[in-house]
Design a protein around this motif. Structure first.
Motif, PDB file in Angstrom:
ATOM      1  N   UNK A 286      60.555  18.616  70.855  1.00 15.83           N
ATOM      2  CA  UNK A 286      60.389  19.682  71.856  1.00 15.83           C
ATOM      3  C   UNK A 286      61.679  20.467  72.068  1.00 15.83           C
ATOM      4  N   UNK A 287      62.811  19.904  71.697  1.00 15.08           N
ATOM      5  CA  UNK A 287      64.080  20.636  71.735  1.00 15.08           C
ATOM      6  C   UNK A 287      64.462  20.957  70.297  1.00 15.08           C
ATOM      7  N   UNK A 288      64.437  22.233  69.957  1.00 12.32           N
ATOM      8  CA  UNK A 288      64.715  22.666  68.581  1.00 12.32           C
ATOM      9  C   UNK A 288      66.158  23.144  68.521  1.00 12.32           C
ATOM     10  N   UNK A 289      66.953  22.507  67.666  1.00 14.94           N
ATOM     11  CA  UNK A 289      68.374  22.831  67.525  1.00 14.94           C
ATOM     12  C   UNK A 289      68.653  23.418  66.154  1.00 14.94           C
ATOM     13  N   UNK A 290      69.802  24.055  66.025  1.00 14.99           N
ATOM     14  CA  UNK A 290      70.186  24.697  64.762  1.00 14.99           C
ATOM     15  C   UNK A 290      70.584  23.639  63.744  1.00 14.99           C
ATOM     16  N   UNK A 291      69.942  23.596  62.575  1.00 18.72           N
ATOM     17  CA  UNK A 291      70.334  22.620  61.553  1.00 18.72           C
ATOM     18  C   UNK A 291      71.651  22.961  60.868  1.00 18.72           C
ATOM     19  N   UNK A 292      71.999  24.249  60.830  1.00 19.66           N
ATOM     20  CA  UNK A 292      73.258  24.696  60.222  1.00 19.66           C
ATOM     21  C   UNK A 292      73.827  25.805  61.090  1.00 19.66           C
ATOM     22  N   UNK A 293      75.074  26.122  60.866  1.00 12.39           N
ATOM     23  CA  UNK A 293      75.686  27.268  61.545  1.00 12.39           C
ATOM     24  C   UNK A 293      75.277  28.546  60.827  1.00 12.39           C
ATOM     25  N   UNK A 294      75.047  29.591  61.588  1.00 13.44           N
ATOM     26  CA  UNK A 294      74.656  30.853  60.965  1.00 13.44           C
ATOM     27  C   UNK A 294      74.160  31.850  61.988  1.00 13.44           C
ATOM     28  N   UNK A 295      73.480  32.887  61.483  1.00 14.28           N
ATOM     29  CA  UNK A 295      73.008  33.990  62.311  1.00 14.28           C
ATOM     30  C   UNK A 295      71.493  33.902  62.494  1.00 14.28           C
TER      31      UNK A 295
ATOM     32  N   UNK B 109      61.586  27.638  76.917  1.00 13.12           N
ATOM     33  CA  UNK B 109      62.868  28.327  77.002  1.00 13.12           C
ATOM     34  C   UNK B 109      63.290  28.814  75.623  1.00 13.12           C
ATOM     35  N   UNK B 110      63.973  29.963  75.611  1.00 19.88           N
ATOM     36  CA  UNK B 110      64.597  30.502  74.401  1.00 19.88           C
ATOM     37  C   UNK B 110      66.085  30.647  74.723  1.00 19.88           C
ATOM     38  N   UNK B 111      66.917  29.870  74.053  1.00 20.68           N
ATOM     39  CA  UNK B 111      68.326  29.799  74.406  1.00 20.68           C
ATOM     40  C   UNK B 111      69.200  30.828  73.699  1.00 20.68           C
ATOM     41  N   UNK B 112      68.659  31.520  72.687  1.00 17.68           N
ATOM     42  CA  UNK B 112      69.482  32.423  71.873  1.00 17.68           C
ATOM     43  C   UNK B 112      68.835  33.802  71.829  1.00 17.68           C
ATOM     44  N   UNK B 113      69.624  34.765  71.359  1.00 15.49           N
ATOM     45  CA  UNK B 113      69.118  36.121  71.186  1.00 15.49           C
ATOM     46  C   UNK B 113      69.140  36.480  69.711  1.00 15.49           C
ATOM     47  N   UNK B 114      68.389  37.485  69.353  1.00 12.51           N
ATOM     48  CA  UNK B 114      68.336  37.932  67.958  1.00 12.51           C
ATOM     49  C   UNK B 114      69.715  38.385  67.483  1.00 12.51           C
ATOM     50  N   UNK B 115      70.088  37.963  66.282  1.00 11.90           N
ATOM     51  CA  UNK B 115      71.367  38.358  65.702  1.00 11.90           C
ATOM     52  C   UNK B 115      72.546  37.528  66.162  1.00 11.90           C
TER      53      UNK B 115
ATOM     54  N   UNK C 260      68.187  25.894  70.377  1.00 11.30           N
ATOM     55  CA  UNK C 260      67.616  27.212  70.133  1.00 11.30           C
ATOM     56  C   UNK C 260      66.375  27.456  70.998  1.00 11.30           C
ATOM     57  N   UNK C 261      65.443  26.492  70.989  1.00 17.65           N
ATOM     58  CA  UNK C 261      64.184  26.648  71.708  1.00 17.65           C
ATOM     59  C   UNK C 261      63.851  25.332  72.417  1.00 17.65           C
ATOM     60  N   UNK C 262      63.074  25.469  73.514  1.00 19.34           N
ATOM     61  CA  UNK C 262      62.595  24.289  74.241  1.00 19.34           C
ATOM     62  C   UNK C 262      61.094  24.445  74.459  1.00 19.34           C
TER      63      UNK C 262
END
Length: 386
Positions: A173-182, A77-83, A92-94
């Protein structure tokens, strides 16, 4: 008739002589009886001035993170879109986690077996201890049982570590955002096989609530930069630096001022320049990593000689003014320009306070001509006396 021709020839010769004398008088500049031409003249005065230097800068987010997989598997799975803007901790990713769940289950089973073996070894020790104390059996059997217990305990600890490693891999296997950003580009799409050995990252995450502007100063500029501000060390000088401005790529001034907070530890051997860093707030996210711009530094000059640009003429990469002496005669004077302040040149050589120069109408002046000084019709944009 012959006499008349002689008289006519003498008349024509005299007329030509008169015209030649008149022409010479006209071309010689100001004749004794002609009125000198009027020209606007100002007297140079020294004063304080501020110059601005601009340096090309590369802009980066305060934090730029490459998002990479820690385990191998198919991108489920891809939970986000570019930008997109994401917050810290947001998924972010699974990656497909079935193999890692099975590894965890296997590790847990091994742990249960190891703990059972350790409990059995403990029972053997507990059984033999009173028998040895009552001298029913030899203490050799007890020592062997104790050694078996230690082996069983070590196996249990190893199995417990294996369970921990399996849990960590499952968590990867579950990749999350380490910081807030774009979020940057997403080169890997759903279904792609990913691994730690991939050359290209899954994406790049930029925290741009503050941005860094990196720019370089030459050795001479850096020496001048250090000499301008008080402080015994670079750290003290950094604290005394005034705010700096940022020009964006379209030459528009960025709405927030920044602060220089870092000076590189050494000069680049290839370029002979040193890198500085200025930090700018970016709460609205108007600037992204990879943007370019120019950092504008202001510098104050005390007792500076300023000359209006309109009072100068450039010839073969040299700048001249028309100086006016005590007899109101003009002469072309070269000047050394070291900077600009508004519409004025900052002059280091060629003029001093009290000198007079022609302020306007330089195209009509000739070297050595005598003029009639007049006050400028429009006020000069610097501290001068008429």
């Amino acid at each position: 008739m012959k006499r008349n021709l002689i008289d006519l020839s003498m008349f024509v010769a005299g007329l030509l002589l008169l015209v030649a004398v008149s022409s010479c008088s006209t071309s010689s500049g100001n004749t004794a009886g002609a009125e000198p031409a009027a020209a606007e003249v100002v007297t140079i005065a020294s004063g304080n001035a501020t110059t601005q230097n601009e340096y090309t800068a590369a802009l980066e987010g305060k934090v730029n993170v490459e998002i990479r997989p820690q385990v191998e598997g198919y991108l489920e799975k891809v939970y986000v879109d570019e930008g997109a803007y994401v917050k810290a901790g947001q998924p972010l990713f699974k990656i497909n986690d079935h193999p890692f769940r099975e590894q965890l289950n296997n590790a847990k089973a091994s742990l249960n077996a190891a703990e059972a073996a350790m409990a059995n070894a403990q029972l053997e020790v507990d059984k033999l201890t009173p028998l040895v104390q009552n001298k029913v059996v030899s203490d050799v059997q007890l020592r062997a049982a104790q050694a078996s217990y230690r082996v069983a305990k070590a196996n249990a600890e190893q199995a417990r570590a294996t369970v921990g490693a399996a849990q960590i891999n499952l968590g990867y296997t579950l990749i999350s955002a380490p910081v807030s950003g774009y979020i940057g580009r997403l080169p890997k799409k759903q279904g792609a096989l990913v691994s730690r050995a991939d050359v290209e990252a899954l994406t790049q995450l930029s925290d741009v609530h503050e941005v860094y502007a990196y720019f370089s100063l030459s050795e001479n500029d850096f020496i001048s930069f250090k000499a301008q501000y008080p402080g015994n060390s670079l750290e003290e000088k950094l604290k005394n630096l005034p705010p700096v401005s940022l020009l964006l790529a379209d030459n528009n001034l960025y709405g927030e001022t920044g602060k220089i907070d870092m000076i590189d530890g050494q000069f680049d051997k290839n370029t002979g320049a040193i890198t500085l860093r200025a930090i700018f707030p970016n709460a609205q996210g108007l600037i992204r990593s990879g943007n370019t711009g120019k950092v504008r530094l202001s510098r104050t000059h005390e007792s500076a000689i300023l000359v209006p640009q309109s009072a100068t003429v450039e010839i073969q990469d040299k700048v001249f003014v028309f100086a006016v002496d005590k007899g109101n005669k003009v002469s072309k004077q070269p000047i050394a320009v070291v900077g600009k302040s508004g519409n004025n040149y900052l002059v280091s050589e060629g003029l001093k306070a009290g000198d007079r120069i022609v302020y306007n109408g330089l195209d009509h002046l000739q070297e050595g001509a005598v003029i009639k000084p007049e006050a400028p019709k429009a006020a000069a944009q610097l501290s001068m006396k008429n």
